[in-house]
Design a protein around this motif. Sequence first.
Motif, mmCIF file in Angstrom:
data_model
loop_
_atom_site.group_PDB
_atom_site.id
_atom_site.type_symbol
_atom_site.label_atom_id
_atom_site.label_comp_id
_atom_site.label_asym_id
_atom_site.label_seq_id
_atom_site.Cartn_x
_atom_site.Cartn_y
_atom_site.Cartn_z
ATOM 1 N N PRO A 170 -42.273 -0.357 -9.016
ATOM 2 C CA PRO A 170 -43.419 -1.122 -8.503
ATOM 3 C C PRO A 170 -44.640 -0.981 -9.402
ATOM 4 O O PRO A 170 -44.892 0.093 -9.961
ATOM 5 N N VAL A 171 -45.381 -2.074 -9.520
ATOM 6 C CA VAL A 171 -46.596 -2.102 -10.339
ATOM 7 C C VAL A 171 -47.769 -2.488 -9.456
ATOM 8 O O VAL A 171 -47.743 -3.531 -8.791
ATOM 9 N N VAL A 172 -48.806 -1.654 -9.453
ATOM 10 C CA VAL A 172 -50.033 -1.928 -8.712
ATOM 11 C C VAL A 172 -51.134 -2.214 -9.721
ATOM 12 O O VAL A 172 -51.383 -1.396 -10.615
ATOM 13 N N CYS A 173 -51.783 -3.347 -9.587
ATOM 14 C CA CYS A 173 -52.879 -3.714 -10.480
ATOM 15 C C CYS A 173 -54.204 -3.407 -9.790
ATOM 16 O O CYS A 173 -54.433 -3.822 -8.652
ATOM 17 N N ALA A 174 -55.074 -2.666 -10.475
ATOM 18 C CA ALA A 174 -56.399 -2.324 -9.943
ATOM 19 C C ALA A 174 -57.448 -3.150 -10.669
ATOM 20 O O ALA A 174 -57.592 -3.043 -11.889
ATOM 21 N N VAL A 175 -58.171 -3.982 -9.928
ATOM 22 C CA VAL A 175 -59.108 -4.933 -10.529
ATOM 23 C C VAL A 175 -60.541 -4.608 -10.129
ATOM 24 O O VAL A 175 -60.879 -4.592 -8.946
ATOM 25 N N GLU A 176 -61.353 -4.348 -11.124
ATOM 26 C CA GLU A 176 -62.810 -4.338 -11.000
ATOM 27 C C GLU A 176 -63.325 -5.487 -11.863
ATOM 28 O O GLU A 176 -62.804 -5.745 -12.948
ATOM 29 N N MET A 213 -51.540 -11.257 -11.288
ATOM 30 C CA MET A 213 -50.636 -12.003 -10.419
ATOM 31 C C MET A 213 -49.172 -11.651 -10.693
ATOM 32 O O MET A 213 -48.312 -11.836 -9.827
ATOM 33 N N ALA A 214 -48.860 -11.149 -11.879
ATOM 34 C CA ALA A 214 -47.492 -10.731 -12.192
ATOM 35 C C ALA A 214 -47.161 -9.361 -11.611
ATOM 36 O O ALA A 214 -45.984 -9.003 -11.521
ATOM 37 N N SER A 215 -48.177 -8.623 -11.216
ATOM 38 C CA SER A 215 -47.965 -7.305 -10.624
ATOM 39 C C SER A 215 -47.479 -7.446 -9.188
ATOM 40 O O SER A 215 -47.634 -8.492 -8.558
ATOM 41 N N ASP A 216 -46.906 -6.379 -8.668
ATOM 42 C CA ASP A 216 -46.377 -6.427 -7.304
ATOM 43 C C ASP A 216 -47.480 -6.422 -6.258
ATOM 44 O O ASP A 216 -47.367 -7.078 -5.223
ATOM 45 N N PHE A 217 -48.542 -5.667 -6.522
ATOM 46 C CA PHE A 217 -49.638 -5.540 -5.567
ATOM 47 C C PHE A 217 -50.955 -5.522 -6.325
ATOM 48 O O PHE A 217 -51.046 -4.991 -7.425
ATOM 49 N N VAL A 218 -51.978 -6.126 -5.723
ATOM 50 C CA VAL A 218 -53.304 -6.183 -6.336
ATOM 51 C C VAL A 218 -54.305 -5.484 -5.425
ATOM 52 O O VAL A 218 -54.499 -5.883 -4.275
ATOM 53 N N VAL A 219 -54.920 -4.426 -5.946
ATOM 54 C CA VAL A 219 -56.017 -3.739 -5.275
ATOM 55 C C VAL A 219 -57.288 -4.139 -6.011
ATOM 56 O O VAL A 219 -57.404 -3.919 -7.218
ATOM 57 N N ALA A 220 -58.229 -4.751 -5.324
ATOM 58 C CA ALA A 220 -59.425 -5.286 -5.974
ATOM 59 C C ALA A 220 -60.676 -4.795 -5.268
ATOM 60 O O ALA A 220 -60.709 -4.692 -4.038
ATOM 61 N N SER A 221 -61.716 -4.534 -6.044
ATOM 62 C CA SER A 221 -62.976 -4.060 -5.479
ATOM 63 C C SER A 221 -63.885 -5.224 -5.137
ATOM 64 O O SER A 221 -63.603 -6.387 -5.450
ATOM 65 N N GLU A 222 -64.982 -4.896 -4.508
ATOM 66 C CA GLU A 222 -65.970 -5.909 -4.115
ATOM 67 C C GLU A 222 -66.526 -6.677 -5.314
ATOM 68 O O GLU A 222 -67.027 -7.783 -5.167
ATOM 69 N N THR A 223 -66.425 -6.097 -6.515
ATOM 70 C CA THR A 223 -66.965 -6.749 -7.712
ATOM 71 C C THR A 223 -65.980 -7.722 -8.346
ATOM 72 O O THR A 223 -66.339 -8.430 -9.285
ATOM 73 N N ALA A 224 -64.753 -7.759 -7.853
ATOM 74 C CA ALA A 224 -63.705 -8.517 -8.532
ATOM 75 C C ALA A 224 -63.924 -10.017 -8.424
ATOM 76 O O ALA A 224 -64.371 -10.528 -7.398
ATOM 77 N N SER A 225 -63.580 -10.711 -9.476
ATOM 78 C CA SER A 225 -63.543 -12.172 -9.460
ATOM 79 C C SER A 225 -62.414 -12.630 -10.365
ATOM 80 O O SER A 225 -62.062 -11.961 -11.343
ATOM 81 N N PHE A 226 -61.848 -13.791 -10.014
ATOM 82 C CA PHE A 226 -60.640 -14.279 -10.658
ATOM 83 C C PHE A 226 -60.867 -15.703 -11.156
ATOM 84 O O PHE A 226 -61.543 -16.489 -10.499
ATOM 85 N N CYS A 227 -60.276 -16.025 -12.296
ATOM 86 C CA CYS A 227 -60.473 -17.371 -12.820
ATOM 87 C C CYS A 227 -59.348 -17.733 -13.792
ATOM 88 O O CYS A 227 -59.047 -16.967 -14.712
ATOM 89 N N ALA A 228 -58.729 -18.891 -13.562
ATOM 90 C CA ALA A 228 -57.737 -19.441 -14.495
ATOM 91 C C ALA A 228 -58.497 -20.313 -15.493
ATOM 92 O O ALA A 228 -58.606 -21.524 -15.313
ATOM 93 N N VAL A 229 -59.006 -19.701 -16.536
ATOM 94 C CA VAL A 229 -59.943 -20.366 -17.439
ATOM 95 C C VAL A 229 -59.270 -21.269 -18.471
ATOM 96 O O VAL A 229 -59.951 -21.902 -19.284
#
Length: 258
Positions: free
Chosen positions: A98-104, A116-132
């Motif tokens: 299993p792979v857990v991705c930690a996003v700040e 998105m390729a990881s099994d689980f995403v743990v993200a903080s309040e600062t996280a933002s995502f964009c398909a640029v």
Amino acid sequence: MAGHIQITHQDQVTVLVLDNPGNRNAMSTNMVIELINALEAAFGASDCRAIVLTGLGEHFCAGGDVSEMQADRPMLGSRLRIERAHRIVRLLNGGPKPVVCAVEGFAYGLGLSLAMASDFVVASETASFCAVFNKVGLIPDMGLMWSLPQRVGVAQAKQLFFTARQVKIDEAQQLGMVDQRVAAGSAETEAIALAQQMAAAAPIPVALVKAAYAKGDVTLDDVLRTEVDHQPALYLSQDHNEGVAAFRERRAPVFTGH
């Protein structure tokens, strides 16, 4: 540490950290190669049961290194480079652990693809995502056209691809891009805690479940065939016997992968 990928270990969890904070952990070709090597080593290590992927500093990964996009990139060379980078996607999606991705902060472009390729995403309040990708005249890459719809659906994925808009943590959680929301600055710590729970699981069933989803076992018949193919062998495994014994003895099982 090797180059721009930090590698540390916490019990049976291997932590891989993108280390290029001055460039918001944007991934150069060399970093891609380093990450491939680090992932292959982690997936192949007998003392590793789970992996955490994160970035150093305020951001997870702002995408690919734009400076490399200004150089000439012949078509055949680009095809080889992309196919090599696909090794990362195949490992994250179908690798046996299993792979857990930690996003700040930013998970943009290639960074979004990694998350998105990881099994689980743990993200903080600062996280933002964009398909640029559309902003620089490209299609989504690193498997994102497959992995993002798995989480948000095809229609929503196309909207994010075509508009290339920023998705903040509230919407990301609502859409299903984030599995666990945590306080700012705590994504890595919480991801390691989650990974340690997964590291205690029986490793062979984990590997088989990941392989089934990566292969695309999407119909009921596909899933039932997977059960028939693998469950009888698992009945004979040492880990199954250990799990049953631990249940009867009211203790935590100790799985060995046999």
